[in-house]
Design an enzyme around this catalytic site. Structure first.
Site, mmCIF file in Angstrom:
data_model
loop_
_atom_site.group_PDB
_atom_site.id
_atom_site.type_symbol
_atom_site.label_atom_id
_atom_site.label_comp_id
_atom_site.label_asym_id
_atom_site.label_seq_id
_atom_site.Cartn_x
_atom_site.Cartn_y
_atom_site.Cartn_z
ATOM 1 C CD GLU A 96 -2.795 -1.233 2.413
ATOM 2 O OE1 GLU A 96 -4.016 -1.005 2.329
ATOM 3 O OE2 GLU A 96 -2.251 -1.539 3.490
ATOM 4 C CG MET A 115 -9.643 -3.814 8.786
ATOM 5 S SD MET A 115 -8.987 -5.476 8.575
ATOM 6 C CE MET A 115 -8.997 -6.086 10.256
ATOM 7 C CD GLU A 116 -5.526 -0.738 8.884
ATOM 8 O OE1 GLU A 116 -6.062 -0.194 7.887
ATOM 9 O OE2 GLU A 116 -5.372 -1.967 8.964
ATOM 10 N N GLY A 142 -12.592 -1.517 1.434
ATOM 11 C CA GLY A 142 -13.753 -2.115 0.801
ATOM 12 C C GLY A 142 -14.785 -1.031 0.503
ATOM 13 C CG ASP A 169 -12.553 -5.519 -0.768
ATOM 14 O OD1 ASP A 169 -11.393 -5.306 -0.409
ATOM 15 O OD2 ASP A 169 -13.514 -5.276 -0.025
ATOM 16 C CB VAL A 181 -16.604 -6.058 5.898
ATOM 17 C CG1 VAL A 181 -18.069 -6.282 5.541
ATOM 18 C CG2 VAL A 181 -16.470 -5.345 7.244
HETATM 19 N N1 ADE Z 1 -9.647 -3.283 3.503
HETATM 20 C C1 ADE Z 1 -9.830 -3.575 2.214
HETATM 21 N N2 ADE Z 1 -10.982 -4.251 2.036
HETATM 22 C C2 ADE Z 1 -11.534 -4.394 3.262
HETATM 23 C C3 ADE Z 1 -12.695 -5.020 3.733
HETATM 24 N N3 ADE Z 1 -13.534 -5.638 2.898
HETATM 25 N N4 ADE Z 1 -12.954 -4.991 5.054
HETATM 26 C C4 ADE Z 1 -12.094 -4.365 5.907
HETATM 27 N N5 ADE Z 1 -10.976 -3.776 5.508
HETATM 28 C C5 ADE Z 1 -10.690 -3.771 4.196
#
Ligand code: ADE
Length: 284
Positions: free
Chosen positions: A44, A223-224, A113, A247, A202
């Protein structure tokens, strides 16, 4: 060299005989302080550390089991590091950037996501605000609220968000069509708004729909970011978060995430950070 000789930080330095880390400089002018740039995973960050090595050389300081890379990149003094995954890792890392490395602002880059209706793989989301979607101390406190802080949404710094968004728009204008053709995505769109963070990847229709129901204005999940934004808020440090959509947080998320991370994420980071830092240099 003992931690005591380095001001008790426990930091180890590679490639340098100067062993002091630039902590606690008593409020040096903002222009002399570095920018903190971090991501969760190496892919990243793109080529940022290599670009720093080529431009100024890199001084690497190990602190709290993380490597902090100090140098100049695209004309800006920076401290570049990897937070690793999750809110605790992110909070610990940004706290070190603030206290041990005296950064004057923080930029987080990486993937996320897509949650918003029109947020697709290959789009970019710049945070105006961030929230921890898995924080729930109800009924003692409202869902999502950080207890005793009385806040659930943490604003990104408006000027940083504007500059990150401008860098993204320039990337799309200059390379969006080529990027879409190269990676098989639609031409990237730049979104601004709410990014939500939690200690979960997720990866189901039920999971992403639950987020949409609870937080209809959420554009992306990762997540951060909200942990970084909370720590920056508490210490009065400007923070910006930019995320490329890897995603759509549904059942296909694991494969989509892995292929985007390994094949595409670095190119986006390079394209966005280069433009952001070049503009920062031009602004002086
Ligand atoms: N980072 C990238 N895709 C994610 C997802 N689906 N859930 C949590 N963190 C992510």
């Amino acid at each position: 060299m003992s931690g005591g000789e380095m001001g008790g930080t426990g930091a180890n330095v590679a490639g340098s005989s100067t062993l002091d880390i630039p902590a606690n400089r008593g409020g040096a002018p903002a222009s002399h302080r570095p920018l903190g740039i971090l991501a969760a995973l190496p892919q990243e960050l793109g080529d940022l550390i290599e670009a720093m090595r080529a431009e100024s050389g890199v001084r690497t300081i190990t602190h709290g089991q993380r490597d902090y890379h100090l140098g100049t990149v695209h004309g800006s003094p920076c401290v570049v590091t990897l937070a690793r995954v999750g809110k605790v890792a992110a909070a610990a890392t940004v706290s070190a950037l603030i206290h041990a490395f005296d950064v004057d602002a923080v930029v987080f880059t990486g993937v996320a996501g897509g949650v918003g209706n029109d947020v697709r793989v290959g789009d970019i989301v710049v945070a105006d605000a961030l929230l921890q979607h898995d924080l729930d101390a109800s009924p003692l406190f409202p869902r999502f609220e950080v207890p005793l802080l009385g806040m659930s949404r943490f604003a990104a710094d408006a000027a940083l968000a504007d500059r990150l968004a401008a860098a993204c728009e320039r990337f799309v204008a200059e390379e969006g069509a080529a990027s879409a053709a190269r990676f098989g995505t639609r031409e990237p769109r730049v979104h601004r708004g709410l990014i939500v963070s939690g200690d979960q990847f997720v990866a189901s229709a039920a999971g992403v729909n639950a987020l949409r129901d609870a937080l209809p204005d959420a554009l992306a999940v990762e997540m951060e970011g909200a942990a970084i934004a909370q720590v920056c808020h508490e210490y009065g440090v400007p923070c910006g978060v930019v995320r490329t959509i890897s995603d759509t947080a549904d059942d296909h998320a694991p494969e989509s995430f892995v292929s985007f991370l390994t094949e595409i994420a670095g190119a986006y980071s390079n394209a966005i950070l280069t433009r952001f830092l070049d503009a920062r240099k031009a602004q002086g």
